[in-house]
Scaffold this active site. Sequence first.
Site, mmCIF file in Angstrom:
data_model
loop_
_atom_site.group_PDB
_atom_site.id
_atom_site.type_symbol
_atom_site.label_atom_id
_atom_site.label_comp_id
_atom_site.label_asym_id
_atom_site.label_seq_id
_atom_site.Cartn_x
_atom_site.Cartn_y
_atom_site.Cartn_z
ATOM 1 N N LYS A 6 0.834 -1.212 0.000
ATOM 2 C CA LYS A 6 0.000 0.000 0.000
ATOM 3 C C LYS A 6 0.866 1.259 0.000
ATOM 4 O O LYS A 6 0.529 2.247 -0.648
ATOM 5 C CB LYS A 6 -0.937 0.023 1.206
ATOM 6 C CG LYS A 6 -2.260 -0.699 0.979
ATOM 7 C CD LYS A 6 -3.331 0.311 0.611
ATOM 8 C CE LYS A 6 -4.658 -0.194 0.202
ATOM 9 N NZ LYS A 6 -5.020 -1.239 -0.549
ATOM 10 N N LYS B 150 -10.997 -4.506 -13.136
ATOM 11 C CA LYS B 150 -11.766 -4.809 -11.936
ATOM 12 C C LYS B 150 -12.534 -3.563 -11.482
ATOM 13 O O LYS B 150 -11.981 -2.462 -11.508
ATOM 14 C CB LYS B 150 -10.777 -5.250 -10.847
ATOM 15 C CG LYS B 150 -11.417 -5.616 -9.546
ATOM 16 C CD LYS B 150 -10.356 -6.005 -8.523
ATOM 17 C CE LYS B 150 -11.044 -6.181 -7.196
ATOM 18 N NZ LYS B 150 -10.294 -5.886 -6.030
ATOM 19 N N LYS C 41 -13.349 1.906 -7.064
ATOM 20 C CA LYS C 41 -13.553 3.358 -7.038
ATOM 21 C C LYS C 41 -12.298 4.086 -7.511
ATOM 22 O O LYS C 41 -12.367 5.150 -8.102
ATOM 23 C CB LYS C 41 -13.997 3.833 -5.660
ATOM 24 C CG LYS C 41 -12.946 3.680 -4.586
ATOM 25 C CD LYS C 41 -13.391 4.386 -3.325
ATOM 26 C CE LYS C 41 -12.325 4.479 -2.279
ATOM 27 N NZ LYS C 41 -11.373 3.407 -2.072
#
Length: 328
Positions: free
Chosen positions: A114, A195, A198
């Site tokens: 991340k 995929k 958002k």
Amino acid sequence: MSKDIVLSGMQSSGKLHLGNLIGALSNWVKLQDKYDCYYFIADWHSLTTGYSDTSFIKESTKDLLVNFLAAGLDPDKCTIFIQSRIIEHAELHLLLSMITPLGWLERVPTYKEKQDELKDKDLNTYGFLGYPLLQTADIIIYRAKYVPVGIDQVPHLEISREIARRFNFLYKEIFPEPEALLTEFPKVVGIDGRKMSKSYDNAIYLSDDPKTVEHKIRTMVTDPARVKKTDPGNPELSPVYQLHKIFSSKEEQEEVAEGCRTARIGCIDCKKILIKNVVKVMEPIWARRNELLNNPELLYSVVEKGNTRARKTANETMVLVREAMGLF
Ligand code: TRP
């Protein structure tokens, strides 16, 4: 006999889309009949990456809550609550931080991944490193046995199990080791074929109105080889067909696949069938969303009831934890 406890949460970092509905929420709805389910909105978790601009949190929390109910979670069958309103999660998080080796947290793959992915954000924070520890507190404070999550959350569950084990070993057997409940669900593609997410700006949101849904599907990419209606196509290369596999009947799937291969039908005809079927799934959700949005009192009473119930269970666990750890 009391039912096994199931718990899961969603971070309030955006609006809910069809991918979340098919991938998680529909499954939560099924589980509420079989288990003692706790479902919550992880608003503290959304701060771990979103702390510098928190303007999205309240709206997102509300959107999730409305959608939980609109999609069929029944507050009489399951406990729906908001993480930040159950401060015992924070207490357990703190206590667990005393026994969690830093290396365990640093080794969780999402920690580095991340940080690499969200380069524009400074994720060199204590809160972000502790993400899986807070998640562990969320789970074990209800002594949950099963945690329905996507495959991406498996490493988090692994560390939750290790921490539960360590607590049980050091102090007292209080916590079951939670298990991931992995469910097979079809991958939901977004309107660009990637995929649905958002962050790709390719999602159909539950809060979209019928016109927007229609527009989004009409502008979807299809098999790039089908330039003209008379060009035969390969349905397997079209994201529209991927969505037909989820939302359309077997007969309709065969009809559009055959129609595409033989150029008997055009992409617009194929999309019209998909629009009809997606709208059919979304219509009852829209109706309930409107009811709830027009009745904020109802919404608040549902969370209050859920928060109260969650707090009670969390408190019972914390009494045991404080005692096991020798606190006054
Ligand atoms: N990390 C989860 C996600 O991003 C959200 C979450 C927070 C969660 N606490 C949890 C999921 C506890 C399951 C159990 O989707």
